[in-house]
Every structure is written in C-alpha cells, then in structure tokens.
Design a protein around this motif. Structure first.
Motif, PDB file in Angstrom:
ATOM      1  N   MET B  60       0.781  -1.209   0.005  1.00 13.08           N
ATOM      2  CA  MET B  60      -0.033  -0.152  -0.031  1.00 13.08           C
ATOM      3  C   MET B  60       0.971   1.110  -0.060  1.00 13.08           C
ATOM      4  O   MET B  60       1.834   1.349   0.484  1.00 13.08           O
ATOM      5  CB  MET B  60      -0.891  -0.054   1.368  1.00 13.08           C
ATOM      6  N   ASP B  61       0.433   2.367  -0.866  1.00 15.93           N
ATOM      7  CA  ASP B  61       1.193   3.454  -0.841  1.00 15.93           C
ATOM      8  C   ASP B  61       0.376   4.726  -0.883  1.00 15.93           C
ATOM      9  O   ASP B  61      -0.641   4.600  -1.858  1.00 15.93           O
ATOM     10  CB  ASP B  61       2.337   3.474  -2.056  1.00 15.93           C
ATOM     11  N   VAL B 108      -8.259   1.645  -4.915  1.00 15.05           N
ATOM     12  CA  VAL B 108      -7.706   3.053  -4.779  1.00 15.05           C
ATOM     13  C   VAL B 108      -8.662   3.893  -3.958  1.00 15.05           C
ATOM     14  O   VAL B 108      -9.834   3.630  -4.240  1.00 15.05           O
ATOM     15  CB  VAL B 108      -7.625   3.539  -6.402  1.00 15.05           C
ATOM     16  N   SER B 109      -8.248   4.760  -3.152  1.00  5.92           N
ATOM     17  CA  SER B 109      -9.074   5.499  -2.326  1.00  5.92           C
ATOM     18  C   SER B 109      -8.874   6.812  -2.642  1.00  5.92           C
ATOM     19  O   SER B 109      -7.600   6.994  -2.576  1.00  5.92           O
ATOM     20  CB  SER B 109      -8.574   5.234  -0.773  1.00  5.92           C
ATOM     21  N   LEU B 110      -9.782   7.616  -2.882  1.00  5.95           N
ATOM     22  CA  LEU B 110      -9.426   9.012  -3.335  1.00  5.95           C
ATOM     23  C   LEU B 110     -10.234  10.008  -2.231  1.00  5.95           C
ATOM     24  O   LEU B 110     -11.516   9.762  -2.112  1.00  5.95           O
ATOM     25  CB  LEU B 110     -10.022   9.350  -4.658  1.00  5.95           C
ATOM     26  N   THR B 111      -9.456  10.877  -1.677  1.00  2.00           N
ATOM     27  CA  THR B 111      -9.939  11.831  -0.652  1.00  2.00           C
ATOM     28  C   THR B 111      -9.783  12.993  -1.549  1.00  2.00           C
ATOM     29  O   THR B 111      -8.835  13.410  -1.819  1.00  2.00           O
ATOM     30  CB  THR B 111      -9.051  11.949   0.647  1.00  2.00           C
ATOM     31  N   LEU B 112     -11.029  13.785  -1.543  1.00  3.80           N
ATOM     32  CA  LEU B 112     -11.116  14.743  -2.546  1.00  3.80           C
ATOM     33  C   LEU B 112     -11.666  16.056  -2.000  1.00  3.80           C
ATOM     34  O   LEU B 112     -12.739  16.027  -1.412  1.00  3.80           O
ATOM     35  CB  LEU B 112     -12.015  14.478  -3.873  1.00  3.80           C
ATOM     36  N   PRO B 113     -11.046  17.329  -2.094  1.00  8.27           N
ATOM     37  CA  PRO B 113     -11.829  18.583  -1.676  1.00  8.27           C
ATOM     38  C   PRO B 113     -12.882  18.568  -2.505  1.00  8.27           C
ATOM     39  O   PRO B 113     -12.781  18.467  -3.587  1.00  8.27           O
ATOM     40  CB  PRO B 113     -10.598  19.652  -1.807  1.00  8.27           C
ATOM     41  N   PRO B 114     -13.996  19.061  -1.955  1.00  2.00           N
ATOM     42  CA  PRO B 114     -15.449  19.187  -2.608  1.00  2.00           C
ATOM     43  C   PRO B 114     -15.148  20.257  -4.105  1.00  2.00           C
ATOM     44  O   PRO B 114     -15.841  19.907  -4.856  1.00  2.00           O
ATOM     45  CB  PRO B 114     -16.245  19.705  -1.581  1.00  2.00           C
ATOM     46  N   ARG B 115     -14.319  20.890  -3.681  1.00  2.00           N
ATOM     47  CA  ARG B 115     -13.930  21.896  -5.081  1.00  2.00           C
ATOM     48  C   ARG B 115     -13.031  21.164  -6.031  1.00  2.00           C
ATOM     49  O   ARG B 115     -12.287  22.184  -6.645  1.00  2.00           O
ATOM     50  CB  ARG B 115     -13.531  23.337  -4.731  1.00  2.00           C
ATOM     51  N   THR B 116     -12.891  19.989  -5.823  1.00  2.00           N
ATOM     52  CA  THR B 116     -11.985  19.515  -6.989  1.00  2.00           C
ATOM     53  C   THR B 116     -12.651  19.292  -8.187  1.00  2.00           C
ATOM     54  O   THR B 116     -13.892  18.713  -8.187  1.00  2.00           O
ATOM     55  CB  THR B 116     -11.273  18.014  -6.528  1.00  2.00           C
ATOM     56  N   GLY B 144     -11.659  -2.103  -7.205  1.00  2.00           N
ATOM     57  CA  GLY B 144     -12.423  -1.336  -6.113  1.00  2.00           C
ATOM     58  C   GLY B 144     -11.785  -0.154  -5.740  1.00  2.00           C
ATOM     59  O   GLY B 144     -10.704   0.330  -6.024  1.00  2.00           O
ATOM     60  N   GLY B 145     -12.440   0.509  -4.475  1.00  2.00           N
ATOM     61  CA  GLY B 145     -11.836   1.493  -3.591  1.00  2.00           C
ATOM     62  C   GLY B 145     -12.883   2.229  -3.010  1.00  2.00           C
ATOM     63  O   GLY B 145     -13.785   1.538  -2.441  1.00  2.00           O
ATOM     64  N   ASP B 146     -12.651   3.408  -2.581  1.00  2.00           N
ATOM     65  CA  ASP B 146     -13.315   4.349  -1.788  1.00  2.00           C
ATOM     66  C   ASP B 146     -13.070   5.759  -2.271  1.00  2.00           C
ATOM     67  O   ASP B 146     -12.171   6.066  -2.843  1.00  2.00           O
ATOM     68  CB  ASP B 146     -12.841   4.197  -0.149  1.00  2.00           C
ATOM     69  N   LEU B 147     -14.343   6.600  -2.044  1.00  3.86           N
ATOM     70  CA  LEU B 147     -14.207   7.992  -2.304  1.00  3.86           C
ATOM     71  C   LEU B 147     -14.841   8.492  -1.291  1.00  3.86           C
ATOM     72  O   LEU B 147     -15.800   8.181  -0.515  1.00  3.86           O
ATOM     73  CB  LEU B 147     -15.327   8.153  -3.534  1.00  3.86           C
ATOM     74  N   GLY B 148     -14.028   9.763  -0.840  1.00  5.91           N
ATOM     75  CA  GLY B 148     -14.532  10.647   0.453  1.00  5.91           C
ATOM     76  C   GLY B 148     -14.075  12.075   0.149  1.00  5.91           C
ATOM     77  O   GLY B 148     -13.036  12.185  -0.732  1.00  5.91           O
ATOM     78  N   ALA B 149     -14.587  12.890   1.190  1.00  4.51           N
ATOM     79  CA  ALA B 149     -14.145  14.224   0.936  1.00  4.51           C
ATOM     80  C   ALA B 149     -13.182  14.400   2.057  1.00  4.51           C
ATOM     81  O   ALA B 149     -13.053  13.849   3.114  1.00  4.51           O
ATOM     82  CB  ALA B 149     -15.411  15.200   1.060  1.00  4.51           C
ATOM     83  N   GLY B 150     -12.217  15.422   2.059  1.00  4.60           N
ATOM     84  CA  GLY B 150     -11.356  15.961   2.807  1.00  4.60           C
ATOM     85  C   GLY B 150     -10.765  17.172   2.383  1.00  4.60           C
ATOM     86  O   GLY B 150     -11.062  17.917   1.317  1.00  4.60           O
ATOM     87  N   VAL B 155      -4.368  10.231  -2.436  1.00  6.67           N
ATOM     88  CA  VAL B 155      -4.686   9.161  -3.292  1.00  6.67           C
ATOM     89  C   VAL B 155      -3.948   7.747  -2.294  1.00  6.67           C
ATOM     90  O   VAL B 155      -2.633   7.969  -2.418  1.00  6.67           O
ATOM     91  CB  VAL B 155      -4.077   9.127  -4.491  1.00  6.67           C
ATOM     92  N   THR B 156      -4.600   6.852  -2.089  1.00  4.19           N
ATOM     93  CA  THR B 156      -3.917   5.522  -1.571  1.00  4.19           C
ATOM     94  C   THR B 156      -4.518   4.610  -2.359  1.00  4.19           C
ATOM     95  O   THR B 156      -5.376   4.572  -2.766  1.00  4.19           O
ATOM     96  CB  THR B 156      -4.482   5.469  -0.113  1.00  4.19           C
ATOM     97  N   ALA B 157      -3.442   3.680  -2.690  1.00  6.77           N
ATOM     98  CA  ALA B 157      -3.613   2.405  -3.296  1.00  6.77           C
ATOM     99  C   ALA B 157      -3.158   1.489  -2.613  1.00  6.77           C
ATOM    100  O   ALA B 157      -1.936   1.543  -2.179  1.00  6.77           O
ATOM    101  CB  ALA B 157      -3.162   2.574  -4.792  1.00  6.77           C
ATOM    102  N   ALA B 158      -3.901   0.253  -2.633  1.00  7.63           N
ATOM    103  CA  ALA B 158      -3.207  -0.992  -2.157  1.00  7.63           C
ATOM    104  C   ALA B 158      -3.158  -2.020  -3.598  1.00  7.63           C
ATOM    105  O   ALA B 158      -3.943  -1.945  -4.318  1.00  7.63           O
ATOM    106  CB  ALA B 158      -4.084  -1.644  -1.099  1.00  7.63           C
ATOM    107  N   VAL B 159      -2.154  -2.804  -3.599  1.00  6.22           N
ATOM    108  CA  VAL B 159      -1.886  -3.543  -4.867  1.00  6.22           C
ATOM    109  C   VAL B 159      -1.599  -4.729  -4.374  1.00  6.22           C
ATOM    110  O   VAL B 159      -1.066  -5.245  -3.413  1.00  6.22           O
ATOM    111  CB  VAL B 159      -0.539  -2.818  -5.473  1.00  6.22           C
TER     112      VAL B 159
END
Lengths: 341, 341
Positions: B60-61, B108-116, B144-150, B155-159
């Motif tokens: 994971m990175d 892959v998990s993406l943490t995204l500011p709402p103004r992205t 698969g993965g996850d999406l959320g706000a921050g 960006v975190t991926a596990a392989v």
C-alpha cells in the motif's frame, strides 16, 4: 481543530515530526497482531498472505479528520486515536463480513500532521488491535501499510478475506418472497452522532447516551453473522453503513426487486432510542431508517430456510420495481452520501 | 495552493461536491481497466480476485497533496490528475515488482476536496489506467476502492500480486561475494524534482529537463525486471524509492552484510544529468546516490549466475558490518524520510 492543541499540556509529549519513519514504525508494530495468514510480514517491499481457496476478497475504507471523525467537538468531547483505529478496523472487517467471508489481514496507511502526538498514533494502533480482537476477527491482523505526513489525519485500510470455498453473498440475489432480515444494531450510531453534535453536556443523556456514542465511535459489526448467513443460504447481503433505507435500496436495485420493510418490526430498534430522541426532539425511527455506521448486516433469505438466530426479520422482498417501501407505502430514500449535501 | 483556483476559468467546470458518490463512480469506473484476476468487480461490499498459487502479495502506498506532489509550483508548473494517478499506480506496482511478483489488482481510495474539478478526478483515473498499460502491468486493473471528502487531496492505493509459485525475493538474502546490480534509471526523478523546485523557467533546462520532470511525475519502474531477477536467482531485491544509498542500507541491514558501490559504474547514470546539475550548481552523482522515486530495482545476484540483461552491475556484497560504502570508503546514508527534516 488541530490535534496538538489538545495534547501539549504535559510538556513531555513527543510528536511524529520528531521521529523518523523507522522509529515511528518501531513504536506501532509491536502493538499490532500479525495475521495467522502471514507468510511474510512487515519490513519488505510487500507482505505475503495465504489465500487458501485460491481467492482473495478485498475492500478498502478511508476515515478523514473533520469529515468522518472530529477530534474535539464544541461540547468538549474528544475522539481518541483508539476510537479512530477501532472504527477503521471495524468498517473494513464489516465489508468482508457482508460478503459472507472472514477477514484475513489489514494493510493500513496513516497520513499524519507532523504535530500529531506519537501517543495518539500508538493509541490508534491499540484501537485497531482491540477491534480485531474485540469483534472476534480471529486470526486477523495488520500485515503492512504506509506512513506519511499531511495536513489532516487520514486513515485508510485495505482488508483481505477468505470465503473458505463458499460462494460470496452478493447484493443481487434477492427474489420476491424472500425474507428481509437484519443482524446487529440499527440507529444506535446515528443517535450517538446526534448526541455528539448537540450542544448539551453529554451527561444529560445518561448511560444510554454513552452507549450510543460508543456505537458511533467504536461500532460493533456482527462479524460472526456474515459467514453464518452464507451457510444458511442468504440470497443477498450487505453492510448497513449509509442507512437502512439507502442500503436496502442498493439490494433492491442490484436484485431488481422491491423491499418492503415492516415498521412494527423495526420499532424494537427504535424503542431503546426513544429517550434520547425525545430530548433532541427527533423521531427515533428516523435514526433506525436513515442512520448508518452501526455496520449491521441487511440480508435476504429464501422462505424455506430458517433464519439464523443472529438475524431478525424486518420485511419481505416484493416483485416489481426496485423500490424500498415501508408497510407498502413509498418513502424517500435517505442516508449518508459523502459528497451530496 | 488550492486546485480549484487553477481550473475555474471556463465557467463550465463541475466539481466533485456537486455530484453524489454514485455519479462520481459512474464517471471514473469506465476509464479504468478491470483486472484479469477479477472474480467479482466493483459494486458490492468487497471485490474478489483469484490467487492462483494460494498466496497474495500485498502492499500500500499513499500520495498526499503538498507533501508527495504539488498541484501548482511557483514557476507555474502544474501537476495534473493524470500525473498523480500514474504515480500512484507506478509506485504500488513497483512494490510487487520488487518482490519478484506480478501485480494482479489495485484498490484505490481518493480523498477529494469538494472543489476538486470532476475533470481532475477523471484525469487521475486515466493516469492510473495509462500507467498500468504503459508500464506493461498486463492483466492488472482496478477492482474497487473508496471515495470521500477531505481538505487535501490524498490518493491511497493497495496493490495485490502473484508470485506464480515462485519464492519471493526478500531484502535479507544478500551474501558476501554477490554482485550488486540495478535495473531501471537512477537520479532522473531527483533531477526532475530539483528542476521543478528551482525558480527558473523550465525551458532553461531543455528537452533533458522535460524528461527528468517526467521521471519525477510519471516514474517508469522496470516492471518486467522483477520477475526476471527472481527467475535469474537474485538473492535480495528492493525498490529504490528513497535513494540508492538509503535503500542499499536496507539490504545491508536485513542481510547483515556490507554493500560496496562502484562510483565508476554509477557515473553512467550521472552522465546524462550533468547539464542540469551544472545549471543548478549541484553534483549529479548526488542525485544518483540519494535521489529516490525512479523506482528502479536494486538487487544482488550470486557470482555464478549471469546478470539478466535488464540489470547493470554497480558494486559487490562484502562481509562484515551492515554498511554501504563507495569504493570501500564510508559514506553518510542519505535519502528520503517522510518525517525527518
């Protein structure tokens, strides 16, 4: 609210920015159990785990400071590292449970502001370990991960699991005439969140309030119930994380059926919440219907199969459009969405 | 620097905060390849992949805005979503390569500011897909993965990967008399970072500068070389991500041996960097020795095994204390640490 402002009183506190990555890892790993499935543990470029039936179930969930948890609330309540670690483990373990599987390992990435106390990170590791043990995720543990700096605390875990040769329980197998059933609790975590976000002192809500807060901060997904449901012939299943109505809608959509919920059966989940709901002037059944984060299971079972004792019937599957109804009446789907208002 | 300030000129831009999670996922998933190993893809509580030899390699990175990448630099250079997606895939795929394995899937998990901008996220997905294809990670994809706000982009991926029945190549197997060798490039990503962080216009550095910047933003780990090294009998191996000296020190420590590097052999990696180094007034060999993020491989091979053509000899393993030396002379270990100054 920055975490460090809450922790600097002792003058003895050490912060992650004062340690290098190796030193911090050396503090964390002794606190974490290694999975039984471990073939190669932490310390190399990757870990290796067994996949005894030739398949690996995998999921990933992220918790973000100020979005998924708040370190300090206006009423003075502190969310601890232990809470965040527990919650991260619990929501990931729950995803494997919802497939009818058993979790085998976690990898965990911590993004830490440099002024995060080392003690907070150690506490987070203890919470991860305590959830694995306390929820009965026997043989599971942490096999690796990543550490890095950021402006905001972010905890991402990926979880692996095994189905032990069984078929997974998908969202798409519900058929008209099947029984809709729930394992675990409903609405308690939502009540806890409402109490935490209310301005009043937490003591106004009594021992029940403490229990609901605990359900929000340290959810207790019924980890035994997922494999039990699979063995009992569950036709569809998922983890209730965004609210019963919204998650029921997911089974309805994936299966192409209606789900009719019985408000009478659901009232037993609302009853223990009535005191807190009255204090806050809300409807306890709303927490049951729209509250997520207890991480209970919603499943459907063919009518010829007895319900496992972990499950309570709360409705039935109907032919026709993929809608969720309450006593056959339409209801607006409500629940949590990460980006919607 | 907030991402939205760079993107709002058109007035047509849509932001992730305007979409719900399902709408955003519907934009992303069509851009991503599904792994060949997929038994169950995105859309349920977890995904399921095959683990053909009964083992799963996992790593994971995480990439964090303003720590691991900068959206806009003082010289006007923009890091795109494509770059970030490529980099996330590349560094994760490289970890499997460094075990001698082949990547099977990413979550892959993406943490995204709402103004992205939604376009930024789509571009990130395209970068992930392009790295998987461009680096030759045949059959790999996103399951698969996850999406959320921050508040900050994370960006975190596990392989996951497979060893196809082989033993993994660990860090601990180097023995005195073995050859130390490198696959891939050294120092180019560090040169690119130095150019990006310099105040001068990027055009001052010419086409070489563009190549070095590309190596920093979109690294090209030699994904075929890991399994080749395993088959050729490599005794130890890792991914050079924190700098040759620091990572060589990890093999030295894990194996309990010394690693002596040959500055003459390393000069071939410094030669193409000399022009940029002269402009910046630094020593090109420092980039080769201390620069990470090319994600080349550092491996050791027994003397009776011919080096695979992907590898270049750069030193030898010595008995005695676990130190890294340059032409038998001591050198301070230098390289990247996420928390150290």
């Amino acid at each position: 609210m920055s975490i460090d402002a809450t922790e600097s009183a002792s003058g003895q506190e050490r912060y992650v920015g004062e340690l290098n990555e190796g030193e911090l890892l050396a503090r964390i790993f002794p606190l974490l159990p290694l999975p039984d499935a471990t073939l190669l543990g932490p310390g190399d470029d990757a870990a290796i785990i067994t996949a005894p039936d030739g398949r690996t179930v995998i999921s990933m969930d992220t918790l973000v400071e100020d979005h998924d948890f708040r370190l300090l609330r206006p009423n003075g309540h502190r969310t601890t590292g232990y809470d965040v670690g527990w919650n991260s483990a619990a929501q990931n373990l729950s995803d494997i449970n919802a497939m009818g599987g058993t979790a085998t390992s976690l990898v965990v990435s911590l993004t830490l502001p440099p002024r995060t106390p080392v003690a907070w990170v150690e506490d987070c590791a203890r919470g991860l370990a305590a959830a694995i043990e306390g929820l009965g995720a026997i043989g599971c543990g942490v096999v690796g991960g990543d550490l890095g700096a950021g402006a905001q605390l972010v905890v991402t875990a990926a979880v692996t699991g095994t189905l032990d040769g069984r078929a997974p329980v998908l969202r798409s197998g519900a058929r008209a005439g099947h029984t809709v059933a729930v394992a675990g609790t409903l609405g308690r975590a939502a009540a806890g969140l409402a109490i935490l976000e209310d301005g009043r002192p937490l003591t106004d809500f009594g021992p029940d309030g403490e229990q609901f807060i605990a359900a929000q901060l340290r959810p207790q997904p019924p980890l035994a119930a997922g494999p039990v449901a699979a063995l009992a012939g569950a036709s569809a299943m998922l983890d209730i994380s965004d609210g019963l109505l919204r998650d029921a809608g997911r089974i309805a959509t994936a299966s192409g059926v209606g789900l009719d919920l019985d408000p009478g059966a659901l009232q037993q989940y609302a009853d223990p919440l009535e005191g807190a709901a009255a204090l806050l002037g809300v409807d306890a059944l709303d927490w049951v219907l729209a509250g997520g984060e207890d991480h209970g299971l919603l499943a459907t079972f063919p009518p010829d199969r007895p319900l496992p004792p972990e499950f309570t019937a709360v409705g039935s599957v109907k032919p026709g459009r993929p809608l969720v109804t309450l006593a056959s009446r339409a209801t607006a789907l409500r629940g949590w969405d990460h980006f919607a208002d």
